[in-house]
Design an enzyme around this catalytic site. Structure first.
Site, PDB file in Angstrom:
ATOM      1  CD  GLU A 118       4.808  -1.246   5.044  1.00  0.00           C
ATOM      2  OE1 GLU A 118       5.395  -1.208   6.119  1.00  0.00           O
ATOM      3  OE2 GLU A 118       4.279  -2.273   4.599  1.00  0.00           O
TER       4      GLU A 118
ATOM      5  CB  CYS B  67      -1.003  -0.030   1.131  1.00  0.00           C
ATOM      6  SG  CYS B  67      -0.291  -0.375   2.726  1.00  0.00           S
TER       7      CYS B  67
END
Lengths: 825, 312
Positions: free
Chosen positions: A497, A495
């Site tokens: 990172e 998502c």
């Protein structure tokens, strides 16, 4: 463990989509940017995806288990490779009508495969609860929307359908793994070896931690697609054969390398044969096809797959097919929610320009292919427990990135990346999600296109600060000798990172730490008020704010440490019984080092993170107590706790049937004034140092605890700040808090987002609050921002949006450094 | 040197505004206006003293406000003191509360149903909010003083603009220009852009619609346009000022003084609910927002005269 305590059933499902009148009544206005897929084919395929039923496909796991049993006695990596090879070579190739890019994990348009070697527990449960429906019409529950005419021989389990005849073999497969799968093995290991096992159990029971995520435990990373697209798998096989020939197995370590290379050859052959099966299928279909145009397309698909992924791609079309094959092959190695394509606009640009220059490809064709590719990504579903689905909204987080810089630090955005954004505008599917890396050097042209994409309301792209991401990677991987070139090749693993492409171990984490639950335990002297469990020794009276702070540090760091250690035990088991093979092959330098990912084969291994949710609630709660109890002494802590246990006189949120603070009903006016004072205490998001400083201190405490623990790969843990949708389920199990939130209401979303309705000084004050936290050492820091379409209307509006984002990213003035997820709603 | 301690009555600060003036702007709303336009969308800006806004939906009728009111201005609702269409729970005697400085009722309300509009702020406090937005202006953006009418609190406004200039911030004011020439002149050196309205070219009609004649306004616009950029905005109020003749006259006036850009703003009703909250009566008769065709028609008339006309 705690799934049944989270009451999802009562959360009302909104009717979707609303009619135009309903939208207008709610104050919604139409999106400024509305486009359709560019071709008739695209429209058909999109429609097919939207009306397709979610299917569970156990074929792969059954084949895998069959061969796994036969390979008993082989060295572990060989056994894993044989099972994978056999399974992938024998799954049924299915080419859907109209498709130009073939191959997928399952046999279905929307399908999820099973990985029973991770967790076998819930499939038999799912099946036993399944509804057998013969020729009945009913709404598939949870989420609603699609109605399926049932056909004979199908069973329905939640949102997934499955062929009835596959139920029994799947249960048999699961039975085989009972006691042998990672989850079961890890539990034994934990129970027998972990000194803090009781704390662990308590933490699960109180939902300090969400239920186990072992069933979908693999990390998030970006494979080295260039190895497949530019070199081809045959080159990897040749490389390994050469290495084997030149290596004498001396020590155990060297011998293990040879075994890894042998395993590599097996899995690469498996993938090539799998592509061959598809080519054969395409030829068969072409032979039977009457329509001349489709026949030619099928022959082209066959020709592509007879060449790639074995050999280096020669055209853009081949390159795309090869990259997709690699992506799917890796995702069959294990449940990887967050396997991300990364910068395919960079990867495929040389092939794209060559084709355009030599007249083999038009931009329209490239756009159509990118649109169709979006449907392929969206066809990939995954099964997980319902608790994880609510924590992560069932998202597969396959993240594609545009923008950023090249290895020399120059602006690298290109036409193909614009096409990727255009495809995202025209083919609005949930996967792959898009992100734009905003560097000070990024062109306005690309950013304006990205703004257009944001204005569709599709929820992507996310906007990332590229300069800061590079700085993070240089800092984070310093002890591993990170190069500037690698640090510049950044995309997103999952998502939000930050991850360098093709060179990193997956960002693997146990899930989210529930900060608000932790605070409740602190305020209740070590007892969880919901379950009545004592999980920490008595903490004593808080005479000063510092007493409270010290107690917080004690409890939070203890349970964070237990959580991190727990994960080390689980991963130790993973390494011993299920090391990744094809996943390892396509991460540099596993093949070169002769080691899988689990044995630090990747170039960079400091990637394991811990996530949390609810820090803003804790900061606001502490600020309220600090001011009202310890400074102004307007209330005693006991008075506030009394108000909290009476839910400040509000009805329970689950009775109200809504988990937003706005919708809560007061039924007793006794605590009116107390609640008002708590609500009026300083709130994060208003550029108010009083509370912002507490917020920053909380994060420093969290970060220090992370750094103090060592991962199973031998590096410090890395703090990550993202909460996906954990704030919903976590809020359900937490009582009223001193920030004025009442029991059951969702925690604050995001990381730097303010509690809804409490940021009253506009977006810039919110960002100013957020950026008081230096995020350089953190893997991600995320801010959700929602804007009204009128605020960014027209080209002028887009410019202002781009200006805002660039300023957030630029070094000028305040150092902004965060991930911005702008939604138009 | 700017007097940073000078205070003024501010009723809102909007960060990240993208509508009033170029670029990303910070809008400062000053209280007090000499005009009473029938359609006024910011009625809370009219009076030069703090007012209480009453949100019926949030009120539970606990009368905590009435208990603390030193003027006895709040009573339980009776039909006789109905202020608007909604069914209120309390009744506020606005005459009595106009001179109140304590505003105890606002602090006493546990539900946020009574909210203060307008608070005394120092130049320094406002500048602090401006500085937060500073990196976002990037040459184009800046500060816009709005209201009310900033010219109605001239000393504070000028100090504030001066302080902004010291930070190299682009400044704009939104004013009706109904003030003595000398006052307007003081704004010239510290203001980069003047946003002003021409509500009607006929003075008598202007007085009917706004409460004041237009001669002074037009003179001030003409004066200002000689020295600084002026952007004229015309609210299009159907049936009041939207006739072709008035539109042509407006364009002609602008051209005469070298103003080549006019914004036409369609009438809207977004401010209506505020009237009820403030216990005021909305005197504008029931009319609809002019449609796109109407706006295009006016644009055509103006552009035929030779000005650039922008809708919204």
């Amino acid at each position: 463990m705690a799934t049944q305590l989270i009451d999802f059933e009562k959360g009302k499902t909104v009717k979707w989509p609303p009619t135009l009148e309903e939208s207008a009544k709610e104050g919604y206005i139409p999106r400024e940017v509305v486009k359709e897929p560019s071709t008739e084919r695209g429209r058909r395929i999109k429609q097919r995806l939207l009306s397709a039923r979610c299917m569970l496909d156990p074929e792969f796991t059954m084949l895998y288990t069959e061969e796994w049993k036969k390979a008993e006695g082989e060295p572990l990596l060989i056994r894993r490779a044989r099972a994978y090879k056999y399974a992938i070579e024998n799954i049924t190739p299915v080419i859907h009508p109209d498709e130009l890019i073939a191959m997928q994990k399952s046999r279905y348009i929307r399908g999820a495969v099973v990985y029973a070697q991770y967790s076998q527990r819930y499939y038999p449960g799912m099946i036993s609860k399944a509804e057998h429906a013969d020729d009945e019409v009913y709404d598939v529950g949870m989420g609603g929307g699609r109605t399926h005419k049932e056909t004979k021989g199908m069973i329905q389990m939640g949102i997934f359908g499955m062929k009835e005849e596959e139920a029994e073999p799947l249960i048999e497969t699961c039975n085989y793994w009972d006691g042998k799968c990672i989850e079961d093995e890890a539990e034994k290991f934990l129970r027998e070896s972990m000194p803090e096992f009781d704390d662990l159990e308590n933490a699960f029971k109180t939902v300090l931690y969400p239920p186990s995520v072992v069933a979908i435990m693999e990390g998030r990373w970006i494979p080295a697609y260039d190895m497949v697209v530019n070199q081809g798998l045959e080159a990897i096989i040749a490389d390994c054969k050469e290495k084997i020939k030149n290596t004498i197995p001396t020590t155990r370590e060297v011998a293990e390398k040879v075994i890894f290379w042998r395993a590599t050859i097996l899995v690469c052959e498996g993938v090539i044969n799998w592509a061959g099966n598809y080519a054969k299928k395409a030829r068969e279909m072409a032979a039977a096809e009457k329509d001349g145009k489709r026949k030619a397309e099928l022959i082209k698909i066959a020709e592509n797959l007879e060449w790639v992924p074995a050999k280096p791609a020669r055209t853009f079309y081949e390159g795309l097919q090869a990259a997709w094959a690699a992506h799917t092959a890796v995702s069959l190695d294990g449940p990887i929610p967050g396997l991300s394509p990364g910068r395919w606009g960079q990867l495929l640009y040389p092939l794209f320009t060559k084709d355009i220059e030599e007249g083999r490809l038009t931009k329209e064709q490239a756009l159509e292919l990118m649109e169709l590719l979006r449907v392929k990504f969206s066809s990939e579903e995954y099964v997980s427990s319902r608790s994880w689905e609510s924590l992560a909204s069932g998202n597969l987080f396959q993240h594609m990135i545009v923008g950023g810089v090249d290895k020399n630090g120059r602006c690298s955005d290109n036409q193909l990346e614009e096409i990727i954004l255009e495809a995202g505008i025209r083919m609005q599917t949930i996967q792959p999600t898009l992100g734009v890396e905003v560097n000070t050097k990024t062109s306005d042209r690309l950013l304006m296109k990205a703004a257009e994409c944001t204005k569709t309301g599709a929820g992507y792209p996310a906007w990332y600060n590229n300069n800061m991401s590079i700085e993070h990677c240089l800092q984070n991987h310093m002890e591993e000798g990170v190069t500037l070139e690698d640090a510049r090749d950044i995309a997103m693993g999952g998502c939000v990172e930050i991850q360098m492409q093709g060179t990193c171990h997956g960002i693997c984490h146990p899930a989210f730490f529930n900060e608000v639950k932790c605070f409740e335990i602190v305020l209740n002297d070590g007892v969880d008020p919901r379950t009545g469990l004592r999980v920490f020794e008595p903490l004593g009276e808080f005479k000063t704010f510092d007493d409270l702070w010290q107690a917080w540090c004690k409890v939070e760091s203890k349970f964070m440490k237990v959580y991190m250690r727990y994960w080390n035990y689980v991963l130790a088991v993973h390494r011993e019984i299920n090391p990744l093979v094809i996943g390892s092959v396509l991460v540099k330098d596993c093949v070169a080092k002769g080691k899988p990912l689990d044995s630090n084969g990747a170039r960079y291994n400091k990637t394991v993170t811990l996530l949390n949710s609810g820090m803003v609630n804790v900061a606001n709660s502490m600020a309220a107590l600090k001011r009202l109890v310890f400074e102004e002494k307007k209330y005693t802590l006991e008075e506030i706790k009394e108000g909290m246990s009476a839910n400040f006189g509000f009805e329970r949120a689950d009775k109200v049937g809504n988990f937003s603070m706005l919708e809560q009903k007061r039924i007793d006016r006794k605590y009116e004034n107390l609640h008002k004072d708590l609500m009026e205490a300083p709130k994060f998001g208003n550029d108010d140092d009083y509370v912002d400083q507490i917020f920053v201190d909380l994060w420093h405490q969290y970060n220090d605890t992370c750094f103090s623990e060592t991962t199973y790969l031998g590096y410090p843990w890395v703090p990550a700040a993202l909460s996906i949708s954990a704030h919903g389920p976590f809020g359900r199990v937490c009582g009223a808090t001193p920030d004025g939130r009442v029991a059951g209401v969702s925690l604050t979303d995001g990381i730097l987002s303010a509690t809804p309705g409490t940021d009253v000084n506009g977006p810039i004050a919110l960002m100013k609050s957020g950026t008081k936290l230096d995020p350089t050492k953190m893997r991600s820091v995320q801010l959700n921002m929602k804007m009204h379409p009128n605020a960014v209307k027209g080209v002028e509006g887009s410019r202002k949006l781009v200006d805002l984002v660039k300023l957030i990213s630029s070094k000028a003035g305040i150092m902004y450094s965060l991930i911005l997820w702008i939604l138009i709603c | 040197m700017t007097n940073l301690k000078k205070t003024g009555l501010v009723f809102d600060i909007q960060s990240f505004s993208v509508h009033d003036g170029p670029g990303i702007r910070t809008l400062i709303f000053l209280k007090g206006c000499p005009l009473r336009c029938l359609w006024c969308a910011n009625p809370e800006g009219q009076k030069l003293f703090p007012e209480v806004r009453y949100h019926v939906m949030k009120c539970v009728g606990c009368l905590a406000c009435a208990e603390v009111c030193p003027h006895g201005a709040i009573t339980l609702f009776s039909e006789a003191c109905r202020e608007g269409k909604k069914q209120p729970k309390i009744c506020i005697d606005r005459e009595k509360c106009a001179k109140c400085l304590g505003l105890e009722c606002v602090a006493a309300c546990p539900n946020g149903a009574l909210q203060l509009t307008g608070k005394l702020m120092t130049v320094e406090e406002v500048v602090k909010a401006v500085k937060r937005d500073l990196p976002f202006y990037r040459g184009k953006g800046g500060v816009t003083l709005s209201g009310g009418d900033p010219v109605y609190q001239p000393k504070f406004a000028i100090e504030l603009l001066q302080a902004c200039k010291e930070e190299y911030v682009n400044t704009a004011i939104e004013s009706a220009m109904f003030a003595k020439r000398e006052k307007i002149e003081k704004f010239l050196p510290v203001t980069d852009l003047f946003l002003t309205d021409i509500k009607h070219m006929n003075s008598k009609k202007h007085k009917e619609l706004t409460g004041v004649p237009n001669e002074l306004i037009l003179k001030n616009i003409a004066l200002t346009a000689r020295y600084k950029p002026v952007l004229v905005r015309v609210p299009i109020i159907p049936g009041s000022n939207d006739d072709d003749k008035n539109m042509a006259a407006t364009a002609a006036f602008c051209l005469e003084y070298g103003i080549t850009r006019i914004n036409i703003l369609p009438y809207h009703k977004l401010g209506v609910s505020k009237y009820e909250q403030l216990g005021m009566e909305y005197l504008q008769e029931e009319i609809e927002t002019p449609d796109d065709d109407k706006m295009e028609h006016i644009k055509e008339i103006m552009e035929d005269m030779g000005v650039t006309c922008i809708i919204n």
